[in-house]
Design an enzyme around this catalytic site. Structure first.
Site, PDB file in Angstrom:
ATOM      1  N   ASP A   1     -62.311 -36.875 -18.189  1.00 13.46           N
ATOM      2  CA  ASP A   1     -61.149 -36.001 -18.082  1.00 13.46           C
ATOM      3  C   ASP A   1     -59.880 -36.805 -18.308  1.00 13.46           C
ATOM      4  OD1 ASP A   1     -62.125 -33.478 -17.700  1.00 13.46           O
ATOM      5  OD2 ASP A   1     -62.324 -33.695 -15.536  1.00 13.46           O
TER       6      ASP A   1
ATOM      7  N   ASP B   1     -49.708 -20.547  -7.496  1.00 11.25           N
ATOM      8  CA  ASP B   1     -50.277 -21.713  -8.170  1.00 11.25           C
ATOM      9  C   ASP B   1     -50.239 -22.909  -7.228  1.00 11.25           C
ATOM     10  OD1 ASP B   1     -51.082 -23.733  -9.812  1.00 11.25           O
ATOM     11  OD2 ASP B   1     -49.715 -23.259 -11.455  1.00 11.25           O
TER      12      ASP B   1
ATOM     13  N   ASP C   1     -67.044 -27.120 -14.623  1.00  4.99           N
ATOM     14  CA  ASP C   1     -67.674 -28.335 -15.148  1.00  4.99           C
ATOM     15  C   ASP C   1     -69.187 -28.312 -14.957  1.00  4.99           C
ATOM     16  OD1 ASP C   1     -65.320 -29.659 -15.972  1.00  4.99           O
ATOM     17  OD2 ASP C   1     -64.924 -30.319 -13.927  1.00  4.99           O
TER      18      ASP C   1
END
Length: 678
Positions: free
Chosen positions: A309, A346, A520
């Site tokens: 990543d 968020d 993932d």
């Protein structure tokens, strides 16, 4: 965990010595064909000693035969001691973890989905079931594995990781997982249990470190079969020597036959093979990586491609908003309001940094009418619906599609701004209101210092590095070139990662990747080596075959080196074991036939004192070389990223040539001592 404890602590040595005798059980020894045949030979020698006591005269002196028996018995103990010592650390860690797993009170919330009927009840942790909801406050021990569904807290994970620094875990995102046995230091969290009783992370970890669930790796199985083949061949060789001896009128004792056989078979690697595998898993554990099988560590040593990543691995992470760029005709205040509203729900570091940059109290913007839209990997956007106002924030191409689908033009100046931010290594987020572009938020991240050198090290190992990012191709290309990775996947969705892995595997490559989120999980399951973060979601941890307790995205690089060290250690000690048989041939073969065939004296190049001393010297060396190599087997051969061919040349020179020379010196030195007593 006692991960820093010395392998040679008194408690470890005592436990290993005790287990060395327990492992003499033929049922246990049968799993190691090389040492099992040595055990049979030892039993035969014991019978020969009893035979001599009973009056047999053709088998030599009792002292000589008894010495051979004792040396063979010690050979077995040394081999068992190597394996037992490798297991000792794991058992100590398991005892430490069992204390962590003790019964703790749990505050279960009944009827959690119905706010009017929520009940709080205190029960024992063993009574918690999967999908139960409990609450933990400052000072509480978390009673079970789970995922935080509400709240944020500082957690002490030292009982699991051995690190004293507290960590933050919070609802939402990929840092929501908590482990039973850890301690809440501050604040309050509501957690949903994710595992059944007996299947918790601690339960699995105890089984792994004890070795109860350790299975031989494919390479280890293949080598065991090869060693068994060698053993069978040398059984035939030894047996066929009897007719030659009779023909040459040379009587050979049973002790000499058994000594020859034990010295011919690769007892050194046979005795150390299991210890090497256990020590490899232990090195991974000391790096705070839990491996679900030895195969995962071994496979890591053969990995060809690493998927990493960008955020937190290549860059420092926690990207921060650095500037707002309103569209033409949109005031700064109007854009700031839209940006804040889109970021109210968020909870990512990026979302929080937007509120910080706006310099407002986000609670002033909350409304009962607000319906928050969570970010997904598919839409690559998030936002809020407030009355007749639809505010979205996300990747430039995602917002562009949204606007153009509604028939609105995407302004050139916003495209230019997106391109400029991307070209500078930043990440642009576009904000729209009612599908009309409102402006751009610039996020910036910093490449980690020294990461270029690490990628160069991997390149020297022959490993291809691939950066995975949700950024647009321009930003991804900029960071990939600056960091020195070989390839990148931009605007990555879960299926993109999986397709890339499948493509590389179809070309015969082994792929490793690290992840922490539910999105993932498919790629972690597909990868040959999948490393999940301990702080990540339950889905990610179940999909991977390793779990990183430190949640360090760069740990994948260290895991690869541990895997390569395991393979190297096994290979070098196998080379040494086979090579050192050469000297034993020159010691024992002349000793067996020298009386009947004096011309064989020419093969006695070490000028050993007598046939008896030659045989004893070879058998004694064969025994003591095992404990001498235990430190190397457990610590591992030092690994340097110099390429496969260079490593092969170095190891053949050191352990191949060394394996031939060292026994000549050792056997001669032992013969000088033995000759004093014969």
């Amino acid at each position: 965990m006692a991960k820093n404890a010395s392998l040679y602590e008194r408690a470890f040595l005592i436990e290993a010595l005790k287990q060395s005798f327990i492992k003499l059980n033929p049922i246990k020894m049968f799993r190691n064909p090389v040492m099992f045949t040595v055990e049979i030979g030892t039993a035969v020698m014991f019978a020969v000693c009893l035979w001599i006591i009973a009056g047999a005269e053709s088998q030599g002196s009792l002292a000589y035969n008894l010495t051979v028996f004792v040396v063979l018995f010690l050979t077995l103990l040394f081999a068992n001691f190597a394996e037992a010592l490798a297991e000792a650390r794991g058992k100590a860690q398991a005892d430490s973890l069992r204390k962590t797993r003790a019964e703790t009170p749990a505050k279960r919330l009944r009827n959690f989905t119905n706010s009017d009927k929520i009940e709080l009840e205190e029960i024992q942790s063993s009574d918690l079931q999967k999908n139960d909801v409990f609450i933990s406050e400052a000072g509480d021990i978390i009673p079970a594995d789970g995922e935080i569904i509400e709240g944020l807290a500082t957690i002490d994970e030292s009982a699991i990781t051995g690190e004293s620094a507290p960590v933050i875990r919070e609802a939402g995102g990929d840092k929501s997982s908590v482990t039973g046995g850890t301690k809440v230091l501050s604040d309050k969290i509501i957690v949903r249990v994710t595992t059944e009783q007996g299947e918790s992370f601690l339960d699995k970890m105890i089984a792994l470190v004890e070795g109860a669930s350790r299975q031989k790796t494919p390479n280890e199985i293949a080598l065991t079969i090869l060693l068994a083949g060698f053993t069978l061949v040398f059984i035939i060789v030894t047996v066929t020597l009897k007719p030659f001896a009779d023909y040459a009128n040379t009587p050979i004792t049973i002790a000499a036959f058994i000594s020859l056989f034990v010295c011919l078979i690769p007892t050194t690697i046979g005795g150390l093979l299991s210890a090497i595998g256990i020590a490899g898993m232990d090195r991974a554990l000391r790096a705070n990586v839990i491996t679900k099988s030895g195969k995962a560590v071994e496979t890591a040593g053969d990995v060809d491609v690493l998927l990493l990543d960008k955020t937190g691995t290549i860059t420092i992470g926690n990207r921060k908003a650095t500037r707002f760029y309103p569209a033409i005709g949109v005031s700064d205040d109007a854009f700031k309001e839209a940006v804040v509203l889109s970021s109210l729900a968020d909870e990512t570091p990026e979302g929080k940094s937007i509120i910080e940059l706006a310099n407002v109290n986000k609670h002033d913007f909350y409304s009962a009418e607000a319906r928050f839209i969570n970010f997904t990997a598919e839409t690559r956007s998030s936002g809020v619906d407030l009355g007749n106002k639809r505010i979205r924030k996300g990747a430039a191409d995602a917002i562009r599609k949204l606007c153009e689908a509604a028939g609105n033009e995407f302004p050139k100046e916003i495209l230019d701004q997106v391109t400029a931010i991307s070209a500078n290594g930043g990440t642009p987020l576009v904000v729209s209101v009612n599908e009309i572009p409102f402006g751009v938020v610039e996020l910036q991240d910093i490449i980690k210092p020294g990461i270029q050198e690490r990628f160069e090290r991997l390149r020297r190992m022959g490993i291809k590095t691939v950066m995975v990012t949700g950024d647009n191709p321009l930003t991804a290309k900029f960071i990939a070139e600056k960091a020195g990775v070989d390839d990148f996947i931009a605007e990555a969705k879960p299926e993109d990662k999986m397709n890339y892995i499948k493509k590389e595997q179809a070309n015969g490559r082994l792929v490793a990747m690290m992840g922490d989120g539910t999105n993932d999980a498919p790629a972690l399951a597909q990868a040959d080596v999948g490393v999940a973060m301990n702080s990540g979601t339950q889905a990610a941890k179940e999909a991977g075959n390793m779990v990183d307790l430190d949640n360090d995205p760069t740990k994948l690089i260290e895991i690869v080196e541990i895997g390569k060290q395991l393979l190297m250690t096994r290979g070098t000690l196998t080379t040494f074991s086979i090579a050192n048989d050469v000297a034993k041939y020159f010691a024992i073969i002349p000793a067996l036939f020298i009386m009947g065939i004096p011309a064989l004296q020419g093969l006695n190049i070490m000028q050993l004192h007598s046939p008896e001393s030659a045989i004893l010297s070879a058998v004694i060396f064969n025994a003591i070389i095992i404990p001498m190599l235990i430190p190397l087997a457990l610590k591992g051969v030092a690994y340097k990223p110099i390429g496969a061919s260079a490593l092969l040349r170095r190891n053949l020179l050191i352990y191949g040539l060394g394996g031939v020379i060292v026994p000549f010196i050792g056997i001669k030195a032992i013969d000088l001592l033995v000759s004093l007593f014969i």
